[in-house]
Design an enzyme around this catalytic site. Structure first.
Site, PDB file in Angstrom:
ATOM      1  N   SER A   1      -4.111 -35.093  21.332  1.00  0.00           N
ATOM      2  CA  SER A   1      -4.640 -33.976  22.117  1.00  0.00           C
ATOM      3  C   SER A   1      -6.034 -33.580  21.645  1.00  0.00           C
ATOM      4  CB  SER A   1      -3.707 -32.776  21.977  1.00  0.00           C
ATOM      5  OG  SER A   1      -4.316 -31.620  22.517  1.00  0.00           O
TER       6      SER A   1
ATOM      7  N   LYS B   1      -0.857 -32.666  15.334  1.00  0.00           N
ATOM      8  CA  LYS B   1      -1.421 -33.832  16.020  1.00  0.00           C
ATOM      9  C   LYS B   1      -2.353 -34.593  15.072  1.00  0.00           C
ATOM     10  CE  LYS B   1       0.409 -33.579  20.140  1.00  0.00           C
ATOM     11  NZ  LYS B   1       1.321 -34.617  20.650  1.00  0.00           N
TER      12      LYS B   1
ATOM     13  N   TYR C   1      -0.087 -26.439  16.115  1.00  0.00           N
ATOM     14  CA  TYR C   1       0.071 -27.552  17.071  1.00  0.00           C
ATOM     15  C   TYR C   1      -1.020 -28.611  16.828  1.00  0.00           C
ATOM     16  CZ  TYR C   1      -0.607 -30.060  21.461  1.00  0.00           C
ATOM     17  OH  TYR C   1      -0.808 -31.035  22.406  1.00  0.00           O
TER      18      TYR C   1
HETATM   19  C1  WQD Z   1      -7.352 -23.410  30.122  1.00  0.00           C
HETATM   20  C2  WQD Z   1      -8.338 -22.279  30.415  1.00  0.00           C
HETATM   21  C3  WQD Z   1      -7.871 -20.281  29.171  1.00  0.00           C
HETATM   22  C4  WQD Z   1      -4.054 -19.423  31.161  1.00  0.00           C
HETATM   23  C5  WQD Z   1      -4.071 -26.363  26.021  1.00  0.00           C
HETATM   24  C6  WQD Z   1      -3.752 -27.131  24.777  1.00  0.00           C
HETATM   25  C7  WQD Z   1      -4.156 -28.557  24.955  1.00  0.00           C
HETATM   26  C8  WQD Z   1      -3.481 -29.137  26.176  1.00  0.00           C
HETATM   27  C9  WQD Z   1      -3.772 -28.285  27.396  1.00  0.00           C
HETATM   28  C10 WQD Z   1      -1.551 -30.318  25.315  1.00  0.00           C
HETATM   29  C11 WQD Z   1      -8.749 -21.521  29.161  1.00  0.00           C
HETATM   30  C12 WQD Z   1      -7.694 -20.035  30.669  1.00  0.00           C
HETATM   31  C13 WQD Z   1      -5.248 -19.989  30.733  1.00  0.00           C
HETATM   32  C14 WQD Z   1      -4.072 -18.215  31.899  1.00  0.00           C
HETATM   33  C15 WQD Z   1      -6.464 -18.216  31.770  1.00  0.00           C
HETATM   34  N1  WQD Z   1      -2.088 -29.262  25.970  1.00  0.00           N
HETATM   35  N2  WQD Z   1      -6.425 -19.391  31.050  1.00  0.00           N
HETATM   36  N3  WQD Z   1      -5.291 -17.649  32.167  1.00  0.00           N
HETATM   37  O1  WQD Z   1      -5.904 -23.899  26.114  1.00  0.00           O
HETATM   38  O2  WQD Z   1      -7.569 -25.503  27.230  1.00  0.00           O
HETATM   39  O3  WQD Z   1      -5.454 -26.392  26.258  1.00  0.00           O
HETATM   40  O4  WQD Z   1      -3.361 -26.965  27.089  1.00  0.00           O
HETATM   41  O5  WQD Z   1      -2.094 -31.287  24.907  1.00  0.00           O
HETATM   42  O6  WQD Z   1      -3.786 -29.254  23.806  1.00  0.00           O
HETATM   43  O7  WQD Z   1      -4.516 -26.579  23.735  1.00  0.00           O
HETATM   44  O8  WQD Z   1      -5.365 -25.042  28.333  1.00  0.00           O
HETATM   45  O9  WQD Z   1      -4.514 -24.247  30.481  1.00  0.00           O
HETATM   46  O10 WQD Z   1      -3.960 -22.906  28.393  1.00  0.00           O
HETATM   47  O11 WQD Z   1      -6.291 -22.887  29.319  1.00  0.00           O
HETATM   48  O12 WQD Z   1      -7.565 -17.659  32.044  1.00  0.00           O
HETATM   49  O13 WQD Z   1      -3.023 -17.644  32.306  1.00  0.00           O
HETATM   50  O14 WQD Z   1      -7.700 -21.317  31.243  1.00  0.00           O
HETATM   51  O15 WQD Z   1      -8.503 -19.169  28.536  1.00  0.00           O
HETATM   52  O16 WQD Z   1     -10.121 -21.137  29.316  1.00  0.00           O
HETATM   53  P1  WQD Z   1      -6.159 -25.119  26.932  1.00  0.00           P
HETATM   54  P2  WQD Z   1      -4.941 -23.744  29.153  1.00  0.00           P
END
Ligand code: WQD
Length: 371
Positions: free
Chosen positions: A148, A176, A172
């Protein structure tokens, strides 16, 4: 054709990769504990792959009808259990055994890992130790690992190359990074290891049929499944985590890639490992393009003719402003890059959500148990 074992193959990425591998002619054995996956997902994969009727042949085993259907077998099992692993490996011992493993089984929620670090170290790291021991017992040295971009942490380098420093900022991400180190050590300890470390950026979307997709248990941790559930009326509104980031519109920017592009990337990585001499191949899998939260939301609305209610709230702890892959190495080493657009992602994600408002739950076709 190679016989491959997918740990965690009934989950979101695993089920889509399973379909891609079946369509490429491979025989697939899946082992999953169903903590974040579903036997129904694989029943639908079997149908999409044209394997005919899917049946449960014991309390722990499902498969399709002979002969074609035997190209996909599912075992309920825990990657930390040597007995469960030996049963899955043993399923393919006839005719040459498992030739490669794709290791998806693991926990992957950043926030959850902060609250339950020991569980994350146990499943993600101890589970991989048990898997490597089982691979040794069954003479298999080819492994594709589901890594990841989280392990880069809050890097200032954008886009992010594979050479960027690994500086995880949550349990997490640390697990990894630890598994990548473990696999690199294994490759250095004995000849013959073929290993691909695939660092996913933000996998989203669903198979265009709408039959398989992302089905998070409980409240979605990630943006796209939450947004899909708002669109489907299952959640009241989207909370945008921060409107004051140093980005174009102030909301977080990420590198979203279609899950079918990611699935195909696994098939290409497997082909390269099987065709080339032993090596450790480390690749970022992303589009190389960044989109903000509001851009994704607006694309979803425009693509599907919907209006999505949202409100901007405080930043989420642990978030970074921008995370975008440099995908050049994947293109150079395996001729892979993403082919599907953000609109494709939004169209296919909505096709899945609108056809399966509660995910797989309650839709299980009652398999005729031949117990
Ligand atoms: C994306 C953007 C949030 C939720 C994580 C893991 C990564 C991978 C994907 C496994 C960010 C914003 C989010 C919400 C929001 N998983 N957001 N409202 O954090 O980039 O990555 O998931 O491999 O390893 O770290 O993904 O989808 O949580 O967030 O505004 O309800 O959306 O702040 O900018 P992230 P995410």
């Amino acid at each position: 054709m190679t016989k491959v074992l997918l740990t965690g193959g009934a989950g979101f990425i695993g089920s889509h990769t399973c379909l891609a591998l079946l369509e490429s002619g491979h025989q697939v054995v899946v082992m999953d504990d169903f903590s974040n996956g579903s036997a129904e997902a694989l029943s639908r994969v079997a149908a999409l792959a044209g394997l005919g009727p899917w049946r449960q042949t014991s309390a722990e085993r499902w498969t399709g009808a002979e002969p074609e259907g035997s190209r996909l077998t599912l075992f309920r099992g825990d990657v930390r259990s040597p007995q469960d692993l030996d049963r899955a490996f043993g399923a393919a011992d006839v005719g040459g055994g498992i030739g490669a493993v794709l290791h998806f089984a693991g926990l992957k929620a950043v926030g959850e890992s902060m609250a339950q670090p020991l569980r994350y170290w146990d499943v993600n790291v101890t589970g991989t130790v048990r898997l490597l021991e089982a691979m040794g017992r069954h003479g298999c040295q080819t492994l594709v690992f589901s890594s990841s971009a989280t392990l880069y942490g809050t890097t200032e380098t954008v886009p992010i190359p594979e050479s960027a420093p690994l500086q995880p900022i949550n349990p997490y991400g640390y697990t990894k990074a630890a598994v990548e180190r473990m696999l690199t050590d294994m490759a250095g300890s004995a000849p013959g290891w073929r290993i691909a470390l695939l660092r996913y950026f933000n996998p989203v979307g669903a198979h265009p049929s709408g039959r398989i997709g992302e089905d998070p248990h409980g409240l979605p941790n990630n943006l796209f499944p939450f947004l899909c559930q708002v669109a489907g009326g299952r959640r009241r509104q989207l909370e945008v985590f921060g409107g004051d980031w140093p980005t174009g519109d102030g909301t977080g920017v990420r590198d979203y890639l279609h899950v079918m592009d990611l699935a195909e990337g696994h098939g290409r990585a497997l082909d390269v490992l099987l065709a080339e001499p032993p090596q450790v191949l480390t690749l970022n899998l992303g589009s190389g393009c960044g989109h903000s939260v509001l851009e994704l939301l607006q694309t979803f609305e425009a693509t599907n003719g919907l209006r999505l209610p949202y409100t901007v709230v405080e930043r989420r702890p642990g978030d970074s402003a921008v995370s975008i892959a440099d995908p050049g190495q994947a293109e150079r080493r395996m001729g892979w890059r993403t082919r599907r657009s953000l609109a494709d992602i939004c169209r296919d994600g909505w096709a899945w959500q609108s056809a399966n408002p509660q995910g797989y739950r309650g839709t299980e076709t009652q398999p005729t148990p031949e117990l």
